[in-house]
Design a protein around this motif. Structure first.
Motif, short mmCIF file in Angstrom:
data_model
loop_
_atom_site.label_atom_id
_atom_site.label_comp_id
_atom_site.label_asym_id
_atom_site.label_seq_id
_atom_site.Cartn_x
_atom_site.Cartn_y
_atom_site.Cartn_z
N TYR A 259 0.83 -1.20 0.00
CA TYR A 259 0.00 0.00 0.00
C TYR A 259 0.87 1.25 0.00
O TYR A 259 1.88 1.32 0.68
CB TYR A 259 -0.93 0.00 1.22
N VAL A 260 0.46 2.22 -0.79
CA VAL A 260 1.13 3.52 -0.86
C VAL A 260 0.08 4.54 -0.45
O VAL A 260 -0.87 4.79 -1.19
CB VAL A 260 1.66 3.82 -2.28
N LEU A 261 0.25 5.11 0.74
CA LEU A 261 -0.78 5.98 1.30
C LEU A 261 -0.65 7.41 0.81
O LEU A 261 0.45 7.95 0.74
CB LEU A 261 -0.70 5.97 2.83
N GLN A 262 -1.78 8.01 0.49
CA GLN A 262 -1.84 9.44 0.20
C GLN A 262 -1.89 10.13 1.56
O GLN A 262 -2.94 10.21 2.19
CB GLN A 262 -3.09 9.75 -0.64
N ALA A 263 -0.75 10.62 2.03
CA ALA A 263 -0.62 11.11 3.41
C ALA A 263 -1.59 12.24 3.73
O ALA A 263 -2.01 12.39 4.88
CB ALA A 263 0.81 11.55 3.68
N SER A 264 -1.97 13.03 2.75
CA SER A 264 -2.90 14.13 3.02
C SER A 264 -4.32 13.63 3.31
O SER A 264 -5.13 14.35 3.88
CB SER A 264 -2.94 15.12 1.85
N GLU A 265 -4.61 12.37 2.94
CA GLU A 265 -5.95 11.82 3.15
C GLU A 265 -5.99 10.62 4.09
O GLU A 265 -6.98 10.40 4.77
CB GLU A 265 -6.55 11.39 1.81
N VAL A 266 -4.91 9.82 4.09
CA VAL A 266 -4.91 8.55 4.82
C VAL A 266 -3.75 8.50 5.80
O VAL A 266 -2.60 8.70 5.42
CB VAL A 266 -4.83 7.36 3.83
N GLU A 267 -4.08 8.20 7.05
CA GLU A 267 -3.07 8.11 8.10
C GLU A 267 -2.49 6.70 8.22
O GLU A 267 -1.31 6.53 8.44
CB GLU A 267 -3.73 8.52 9.42
N GLU A 268 -3.36 5.71 8.07
CA GLU A 268 -2.91 4.31 8.16
C GLU A 268 -3.92 3.42 7.45
O GLU A 268 -5.06 3.82 7.22
CB GLU A 268 -2.78 3.86 9.63
N VAL A 269 -3.49 2.22 7.10
CA VAL A 269 -4.40 1.19 6.60
C VAL A 269 -4.23 -0.05 7.46
O VAL A 269 -3.18 -0.27 8.06
CB VAL A 269 -4.15 0.83 5.10
N PHE A 270 -5.29 -0.83 7.52
CA PHE A 270 -5.23 -2.10 8.26
C PHE A 270 -6.24 -3.04 7.65
O PHE A 270 -7.21 -2.62 7.01
CB PHE A 270 -5.48 -1.90 9.76
N GLU A 271 -6.00 -4.32 7.82
CA GLU A 271 -6.89 -5.36 7.30
C GLU A 271 -7.56 -6.07 8.47
O GLU A 271 -6.95 -6.27 9.52
CB GLU A 271 -6.10 -6.36 6.46
N VAL A 272 -8.82 -6.43 8.27
CA VAL A 272 -9.58 -7.16 9.28
C VAL A 272 -10.09 -8.45 8.64
O VAL A 272 -10.81 -8.39 7.63
CB VAL A 272 -10.77 -6.33 9.80
N PRO A 273 -9.73 -9.62 9.20
CA PRO A 273 -10.28 -10.87 8.66
C PRO A 273 -11.81 -10.84 8.73
O PRO A 273 -12.39 -10.41 9.73
CB PRO A 273 -9.71 -11.95 9.59
N ILE A 274 -12.46 -11.29 7.67
CA ILE A 274 -13.92 -11.26 7.63
C ILE A 274 -14.51 -12.03 8.81
O ILE A 274 -15.50 -11.61 9.40
CB ILE A 274 -14.44 -11.75 6.27
N GLU A 275 -13.88 -13.14 9.19
CA GLU A 275 -14.40 -13.92 10.32
C GLU A 275 -14.48 -13.09 11.60
O GLU A 275 -15.39 -13.28 12.40
CB GLU A 275 -13.53 -15.16 10.57
N ALA A 276 -13.54 -12.17 11.79
CA ALA A 276 -13.57 -11.33 13.00
C ALA A 276 -14.80 -10.44 13.02
O ALA A 276 -15.30 -10.06 14.09
CB ALA A 276 -12.30 -10.48 13.07
N LEU A 277 -15.31 -10.10 11.85
CA LEU A 277 -16.49 -9.24 11.76
C LEU A 277 -17.79 -10.03 11.85
O LEU A 277 -18.86 -9.46 12.00
CB LEU A 277 -16.44 -8.43 10.46
N LEU A 278 -17.69 -11.36 11.75
CA LEU A 278 -18.85 -12.23 11.85
C LEU A 278 -19.09 -12.71 13.27
O LEU A 278 -19.97 -13.54 13.51
CB LEU A 278 -18.70 -13.44 10.90
#
Length: 192
Positions: free
Chosen positions: A125-144
């Motif tokens: 991932y290459v973040l646009q610093a003016s818009e995005v501070e961080e990215v993270f992934e969440v396993p779908i199972e964790a949301l279920l």
């Protein structure tokens, strides 16, 4: 605990293909498009989220999917893909759109078209610093998890509205992103 694997993804793809999204005709609202990115993760799938930069005028510091305003004449799906590239550096060649969810109207006057997209391989991932501070992934199972989402009432312009809140580690996902996530996960539940 249900598992969202490649077989569930095939079922999800068929579910999304079989239903047209509800499209709202409201030309007075500003158009926006969002990508709900499905990312391969150790034999399963995760969703990619970003934390908006603290210096933004609107929704600073909140968790979001990649997305933003639609340019004049731009197809909605193309706008979602373009925004994913601009915000987090995912090239269009790595995104396959597999469905569109129902349009949503925001409290701030946007008409949002959410698109579900598969990211075909791991990317840096290459973040646009003016818009995005961080990215993270969440396993779908964790949301279920059966304890998710929590419904809370939030105040906005002297009124109280119900909102979906999802927690993962130190992150709290709510607002428009929580609404889109709930709608998306309703389809995921049918696929697992």
């Amino acid at each position: 605990m249900p598992r969202f694997d490649d077989a569930a993804l095939i079922r999800l793809r068929a579910i999304l293909a079989a239903r047209p999204a509800i499209e709202i005709d409201a030309p007075e609202l500003k158009r926006a498009a969002v990508l709900i990115p499905l990312v391969p993760n150790d034999g399963g799938w995760s969703l990619l989220f970003s934390r908006r930069s603290a210096n933004l005028a609107a929704h600073s510091g909140q968790i979001a999917f990649p997305g933003g305003g639609v340019e004049t004449g731009e197809p909605l799906g193309a706008a979602a893909v373009r925004e994913a590239y601009e915000e987090v550096g995912i090239d269009a060649e790595h995104i396959e759109l597999i469905g569109r969810l129902d349009d949503l109207v925001t409290n701030s006057g946007f008409l949002v078209a959410p698109f579900v997209g598969i990211i075909d391989e791991r990317v840096d991932y290459v973040l646009q610093a003016s818009e995005v501070e961080e990215v993270f992934e969440v396993p779908i199972e964790a949301l279920l998890n059966p304890g998710q989402p929590e419904v809370r009432y939030v105040a906005f312009r002297s009124k109280r509205y119900p909102a979906y809140f999802y927690r993962h580690e130190q992150h709290e996902i709510w607002g428009l992103t929580g609404r889109m996530l709930k709608h998306f996960l309703d389809f995921v539940w049918r696929s697992v």
